[in-house]
Design an enzyme around this catalytic site. Structure first.
Site, PDB file in Angstrom:
ATOM      1  N   SER A  64       0.802  -1.233   0.000  1.00  0.00           N
ATOM      2  CA  SER A  64       0.000   0.000   0.000  1.00  0.00           C
ATOM      3  C   SER A  64       0.827   1.271   0.000  1.00  0.00           C
ATOM      4  O   SER A  64       0.269   2.359  -0.182  1.00  0.00           O
ATOM      5  CB  SER A  64      -0.944   0.012   1.194  1.00  0.00           C
ATOM      6  N   LYS A  67       0.378   3.422  -2.900  1.00  0.00           N
ATOM      7  CA  LYS A  67      -0.843   4.219  -3.131  1.00  0.00           C
ATOM      8  C   LYS A  67      -0.586   5.721  -3.257  1.00  0.00           C
ATOM      9  O   LYS A  67      -1.097   6.351  -4.190  1.00  0.00           O
ATOM     10  CB  LYS A  67      -1.877   3.916  -2.046  1.00  0.00           C
ATOM     11  N   TYR A 191      -3.419  -3.265 -10.411  1.00  0.00           N
ATOM     12  CA  TYR A 191      -3.228  -2.733  -9.058  1.00  0.00           C
ATOM     13  C   TYR A 191      -2.359  -3.684  -8.223  1.00  0.00           C
ATOM     14  O   TYR A 191      -1.476  -3.262  -7.480  1.00  0.00           O
ATOM     15  CB  TYR A 191      -4.599  -2.521  -8.394  1.00  0.00           C
ATOM     16  N   TYR A 243      -4.959   4.484   7.747  1.00  0.00           N
ATOM     17  CA  TYR A 243      -6.305   3.883   7.817  1.00  0.00           C
ATOM     18  C   TYR A 243      -7.060   4.339   9.062  1.00  0.00           C
ATOM     19  O   TYR A 243      -7.040   5.506   9.407  1.00  0.00           O
ATOM     20  CB  TYR A 243      -6.195   2.350   7.763  1.00  0.00           C
ATOM     21  N   VAL A 261       1.253  -3.796   3.884  1.00  0.00           N
ATOM     22  CA  VAL A 261       1.105  -5.061   4.617  1.00  0.00           C
ATOM     23  C   VAL A 261       2.343  -5.960   4.563  1.00  0.00           C
ATOM     24  O   VAL A 261       2.400  -6.961   5.271  1.00  0.00           O
ATOM     25  CB  VAL A 261      -0.125  -5.896   4.194  1.00  0.00           C
TER      26      VAL A 261
HETATM   27  N1  GLN Z   1      -1.958  -5.361  -2.025  1.00  0.00           N
HETATM   28  C1  GLN Z   1      -2.557  -5.186  -0.731  1.00  0.00           C
HETATM   29  C2  GLN Z   1      -4.070  -5.275  -0.836  1.00  0.00           C
HETATM   30  O1  GLN Z   1      -4.624  -4.743  -1.734  1.00  0.00           O
HETATM   31  C3  GLN Z   1      -2.157  -3.867  -0.146  1.00  0.00           C
HETATM   32  C4  GLN Z   1      -2.783  -3.618   1.207  1.00  0.00           C
HETATM   33  C5  GLN Z   1      -1.901  -2.906   2.161  1.00  0.00           C
HETATM   34  O2  GLN Z   1      -0.683  -2.899   2.025  1.00  0.00           O
HETATM   35  N2  GLN Z   1      -2.486  -2.393   3.202  1.00  0.00           N
HETATM   36  O3  GLN Z   1      -4.706  -5.899  -0.031  1.00  0.00           O
END
Ligand code: GLN
Length: 412
Positions: A64, A67, A191, A243, A261
């Site tokens: 993430s 993003k 993505y 988040y 993550v």
């Molecule tokens: N690729 C992961 C997902 O879409 C990214 C989520 C994250 O890093 N919080 O679930």
């Protein structure tokens, strides 16, 4: 002498070596195999100097943390209006993988949660661009930000895509509401690849430093985005990067940030540095446990909380002296609103009736607001019948028009 900054970073990691709470993400099967003990950190200043400690060479998937950078790329590719029409900038207070849209507009609430990030990925390049084009756009842009060619972890990618039911349902929901134009499977594939781009903490620290530096990559000196795009990206990181843990994060750390993550955590402190940590054990929000603790410690020890006040204005007026029938205002440092106000107050208080000289020799820079405030001060002093002059050997005040086509006397 060896700079103590790197030693300090190592000390922070050592102090947290016994912290083993949290768990590695396992909803992406490949991530469950990650070494939970990996622990590295890096700081890159906006001058381009990097300090690293621990496992700074270990590559991991960006997840993430892609993003905010994909958001910046979408802003560059499509413009703010199109991006804002598709994705909002409100904190969601929700888990990263929540299926949610803003009531009314039916936009994803922000580009930091999956629903917004999937919509943002789809905006890359332009209408009709292929999955490969969009992925390559992200990979290329992230590589320019990191200052080296980044790769993709195909194993993490395949593993996530094979179990991507949640992100697929998000993409189908987006398509149902007309936010996505493209095929949901293709968008999730793109993505997921974007999330599988591999980085080290050193890469992330430079990427963060580029945001902190107003969009100029501090090592290559290349402008990768205009200041407004860097600012918008930092804004959504501050509002939603952590988040549903963002409120506590901002209270205790006070640095715009984004977690992933795979255990990465990136912060960007405007005007100062990018900071990255990797440690794969996550808390209930999906944020790295040790990563958060490193940031809490750095923020407290190094005074990095953005909401700490810095007395910018009071330092600008270095001295005022009268000589040879002139009043010289010696200015220094960085002049923005509060510094400009301090100078205007100084001018207002000066009733000597002599000529007025602003000496900018020690000024490092000023923003446009500082510039306009100084010029307006000079304009008004001249209306009061005073002769006005600027000493500006480094031309830190460009285009010194007093607003009526005339210039002050320029010296130096
Ligand atoms: N690729 C992961 C997902 O879409 C990214 C989520 C994250 O890093 N919080 O679930």
């Amino acid at each position: 002498m060896r700079s103590p900054v790197g030693d300090y970073l190592q000390e922070v990691l050592d102090a947290l070596a016994d912290e083993r709470s949290g768990a590695v993400a396992d909803y992406i099967p490949d991530l469950a195999n990650a070494d939970p003990d990996v622990f590295g950190a890096a700081v890159t200043t906006v001058a381009g100097r990097t300090y690293a400690a621990g496992d700074d060479e270990v590559e991991f998937s960006i997840q993430s943390i892609s993003k905010p950078f994909a958001y910046a790329a979408a802003l560059l590719d499509r413009g703010k209006e199109t991006v804002l029409a598709a994705v909002g900038v409100e904190p969601s207070g929700e888990a990263f993988n929540e299926l949610s849209l803003e009531t009314g507009s039916r936009r994803p609430k922000n580009p930091m949660i999956n629903v917004g990030a999937i919509a943002t990925h789809d905006l890359l390049v332009g209408p009709g661009a292929s999955v490969a084009d969009k992925v390559e756009r992200a990979r290329e842009f992230f590589s320019a930000l990191a200052g080296r060619e980044l790769g993709i972890d195909e194993s993490v990618f395949a593993s996530e895509l094979a179990t991507a039911d949640r992100n697929l349902s998000i993409a189908h929901m987006l398509r149902n509401y007309g936010v996505l134009q493209d095929d949901p499977h293709e968008v999730v594939e793109g993505y997921t690849r974007q999330c599988s781009i591999t980085v080290t903490v050193g890469d992330l620290a430079v990427m963060g430093a580029t945001l902190a530096n107003g969009g100029v990559q501090p090592r290559t000196g290349e402008r990768l985005m205009p200041p407004e795009v860097a600012r918008q990206t930092l804004t959504v990181m501050a509002a939603a990067g952590m988040y549903d843990g963002v409120g506590e994060w901002f209270a205790t750390v006070g640095i715009p940030a984004k977690s992933g993550v795979a255990g990465g955590l990136l912060g960007a402190l405007p005007g100062q540095c990018g900071i990255a940590v990797v440690s794969p054990r996550l808390d209930a929000h999906g944020n790295s446990v040790r990563g958060i603790k490193v940031f809490q410690r750095l923020s407290a020890d190094m005074g990095m909380h953005l909401m700490d006040s810095v007395p910018y204005g009071s330092t600008v007026l270095r001295g005022v002296h009268t000589s040879g029938g002139e009043t010289v205002f010696e200015l220094q440092g960085v002049i923005q609103f509060s510094g400009g106000e301090a100078v205007l107050h100084g001018l207002e208080s000066d009733t000597s009736g002599t000529a007025v000289v602003l000496d900018l020799s020690r000024v490092d820079r000023m923003n446009d607001v500082g510039r306009r405030m100084l010029l307006e001060g000079l304009r008004r002093m001249r209306l009061d019948g005073r002769a006005v002059a600027l000493i500006d050997p480094d031309r830190v005040l460009p285009d010194p028009d007093l607003g009526d086509g005339t210039l002050p006397e320029i010296r130096g």
